[in-house]
Design a protein around this motif. Structure first.
Motif, PDB file in Angstrom:
ATOM      1  N   LEU A  63       0.726  -1.438  -0.030  1.00  0.00           N
ATOM      2  CA  LEU A  63      -0.047  -0.091   0.064  1.00  0.00           C
ATOM      3  C   LEU A  63       0.776   1.155  -0.050  1.00  0.00           C
ATOM      4  N   SER A  64       0.232   2.490  -0.587  1.00  0.00           N
ATOM      5  CA  SER A  64       0.945   3.655  -0.667  1.00  0.00           C
ATOM      6  C   SER A  64       0.050   4.766   0.015  1.00  0.00           C
ATOM      7  N   CYS A  65       0.877   5.674   0.610  1.00  0.00           N
ATOM      8  CA  CYS A  65       0.155   6.979   1.188  1.00  0.00           C
ATOM      9  C   CYS A  65       1.025   7.949   0.631  1.00  0.00           C
ATOM     10  N   THR A  66       0.195   8.847  -0.023  1.00  0.00           N
ATOM     11  CA  THR A  66       0.617  10.103  -0.573  1.00  0.00           C
ATOM     12  C   THR A  66       0.462  11.354   0.178  1.00  0.00           C
ATOM     13  N   VAL A  67       1.279  12.113   0.906  1.00  0.00           N
ATOM     14  CA  VAL A  67       0.889  13.215   1.701  1.00  0.00           C
ATOM     15  C   VAL A  67       0.977  14.443   0.773  1.00  0.00           C
ATOM     16  N   SER A  68      -0.106  15.154   0.711  1.00  0.00           N
ATOM     17  CA  SER A  68       0.330  16.628  -0.056  1.00  0.00           C
ATOM     18  C   SER A  68       0.313  17.449   1.245  1.00  0.00           C
ATOM     19  N   GLY A  69       1.102  18.642   1.105  1.00  0.00           N
ATOM     20  CA  GLY A  69       1.213  19.797   2.360  1.00  0.00           C
ATOM     21  C   GLY A  69       2.429  19.012   3.080  1.00  0.00           C
ATOM     22  N   PHE A  70       3.322  18.149   2.708  1.00  0.00           N
ATOM     23  CA  PHE A  70       4.112  17.382   3.379  1.00  0.00           C
ATOM     24  C   PHE A  70       5.179  18.338   4.248  1.00  0.00           C
ATOM     25  N   THR A  71       5.388  17.764   5.442  1.00  0.00           N
ATOM     26  CA  THR A  71       6.548  18.307   6.244  1.00  0.00           C
ATOM     27  C   THR A  71       7.273  17.348   6.927  1.00  0.00           C
ATOM     28  N   TRP A  72       8.694  17.490   7.151  1.00  0.00           N
ATOM     29  CA  TRP A  72       9.765  16.498   7.757  1.00  0.00           C
ATOM     30  C   TRP A  72       9.173  16.139   8.923  1.00  0.00           C
ATOM     31  N   ASN A  73       8.536  16.938   9.956  1.00  0.00           N
ATOM     32  CA  ASN A  73       8.263  16.883  11.376  1.00  0.00           C
ATOM     33  C   ASN A  73       6.765  16.156  11.356  1.00  0.00           C
ATOM     34  N   VAL A  74       6.526  14.988  10.677  1.00  0.00           N
ATOM     35  CA  VAL A  74       5.412  14.198  10.556  1.00  0.00           C
ATOM     36  C   VAL A  74       5.404  12.893  10.935  1.00  0.00           C
ATOM     37  N   ALA A  75       4.521  12.332  11.400  1.00  0.00           N
ATOM     38  CA  ALA A  75       4.298  10.865  11.672  1.00  0.00           C
ATOM     39  C   ALA A  75       3.334  10.292  10.831  1.00  0.00           C
ATOM     40  N   ILE A  76       3.575   9.226  10.062  1.00  0.00           N
ATOM     41  CA  ILE A  76       2.680   8.787   9.386  1.00  0.00           C
ATOM     42  C   ILE A  76       2.116   7.136   9.955  1.00  0.00           C
TER      43      ILE A  76
ATOM     44  N   SER B 137       7.788   2.097   5.666  1.00  0.00           N
ATOM     45  CA  SER B 137       8.814   2.711   5.206  1.00  0.00           C
ATOM     46  C   SER B 137       8.680   3.812   4.413  1.00  0.00           C
ATOM     47  N   LYS B 138       9.705   4.646   4.200  1.00  0.00           N
ATOM     48  CA  LYS B 138       9.443   5.723   3.308  1.00  0.00           C
ATOM     49  C   LYS B 138      10.084   5.634   1.718  1.00  0.00           C
ATOM     50  N   ALA B 139       9.485   6.021   1.072  1.00  0.00           N
ATOM     51  CA  ALA B 139       9.662   6.276  -0.415  1.00  0.00           C
ATOM     52  C   ALA B 139      10.880   6.880  -0.650  1.00  0.00           C
ATOM     53  N   ALA B 140      11.630   6.969  -1.493  1.00  0.00           N
ATOM     54  CA  ALA B 140      12.644   7.853  -2.028  1.00  0.00           C
ATOM     55  C   ALA B 140      12.045   9.301  -2.313  1.00  0.00           C
ATOM     56  N   VAL B 141      10.786   9.228  -2.789  1.00  0.00           N
ATOM     57  CA  VAL B 141      10.257  10.836  -2.761  1.00  0.00           C
ATOM     58  C   VAL B 141       9.665  10.958  -1.341  1.00  0.00           C
ATOM     59  N   LYS B 142       9.855  12.108  -1.056  1.00  0.00           N
ATOM     60  CA  LYS B 142       9.722  12.583   0.450  1.00  0.00           C
ATOM     61  C   LYS B 142       8.256  12.511   0.965  1.00  0.00           C
ATOM     62  N   ASP B 143       7.297  12.458   0.085  1.00  0.00           N
ATOM     63  CA  ASP B 143       5.896  12.723   0.494  1.00  0.00           C
ATOM     64  C   ASP B 143       4.993  11.451   0.177  1.00  0.00           C
ATOM     65  N   THR B 144       5.515  10.048   0.497  1.00  0.00           N
ATOM     66  CA  THR B 144       5.142   8.982   0.103  1.00  0.00           C
ATOM     67  C   THR B 144       5.533   7.994   1.173  1.00  0.00           C
ATOM     68  N   VAL B 145       4.659   7.200   1.883  1.00  0.00           N
ATOM     69  CA  VAL B 145       4.979   6.129   2.899  1.00  0.00           C
ATOM     70  C   VAL B 145       4.285   4.866   2.314  1.00  0.00           C
ATOM     71  N   TYR B 146       5.067   3.655   2.398  1.00  0.00           N
ATOM     72  CA  TYR B 146       4.499   2.390   1.867  1.00  0.00           C
ATOM     73  C   TYR B 146       4.327   1.627   3.168  1.00  0.00           C
ATOM     74  N   LEU B 147       3.279   0.737   2.851  1.00  0.00           N
ATOM     75  CA  LEU B 147       3.095  -0.567   3.844  1.00  0.00           C
ATOM     76  C   LEU B 147       3.269  -1.704   3.048  1.00  0.00           C
ATOM     77  N   GLN B 148       4.258  -2.472   3.091  1.00  0.00           N
ATOM     78  CA  GLN B 148       4.518  -3.834   2.658  1.00  0.00           C
ATOM     79  C   GLN B 148       4.204  -4.621   3.331  1.00  0.00           C
ATOM     80  N   MET B 149       2.919  -5.822   2.999  1.00  0.00           N
ATOM     81  CA  MET B 149       2.319  -6.789   3.597  1.00  0.00           C
ATOM     82  C   MET B 149       2.677  -7.959   3.125  1.00  0.00           C
TER      83      MET B 149
END
Length: 122
Positions: free
Chosen positions: A20-33, A70-82
């Motif tokens: 699964l992928s989660c793309t975050v717009s308005g991204f900030t580094w100080n964020v928990a996903i 995990s974090k993707a190479a692009v800074k606004d995406t987080v993955y969930l590998q299941m």
């Protein structure tokens, strides 16, 4: 303001894998996903969380060793590998975000996606 969008859900056979992928717009580094899952009529369950700046992760006992956030190479995406999926993993999966560290409760997440359906069935 953060906007989240999940993708990657679908139908998979028992024992199979899905990412699964989660793309975050308005991204900030100080964020928990965080990733959560919920079936109709059931309580929402926290699955995993990542503090984006440090990469520190937390997992529910039910998914430890099978799921990886995990974090993707692009800074606004987080993955969930299941991996090693079972029918009990069938749920709607949501990603959520908050500014700060991974919290102990879902209510501390301020921003939520609309969810993506994961169905594990033969």
């Amino acid at each position: 303001q953060l906007n989240l969008a999940e993708s990657g859900g679908g139908l998979v056979q028992p024992g199979g894998s899905l990412t699964l992928s989660c793309t975050v717009s308005g991204f900030t580094w100080n964020v928990a996903i965080g990733w959560f899952r919920q079936a109709p009529g059931k309580e929402r369950e926290g699955v995993a969380c990542i503090k984006y700046s440090s990469g520190r992760t937390n997992y529910a006992d039910s998914v430890k060793g099978r799921f990886t956030i995990s974090k993707a190479a692009v800074k606004d995406t987080v993955y969930l590998q299941m991996n090693s999926l079972t029918p009990e993993d069938t749920d709607i999966y949501y990603c959520a975000a908050r500014v700060g560290n991974c919290p102990n409760s879902a209510v501390e997440f301020n921003y939520w996606g609309r969810g993506t359906q994961v169905t594990v069935s033969s």
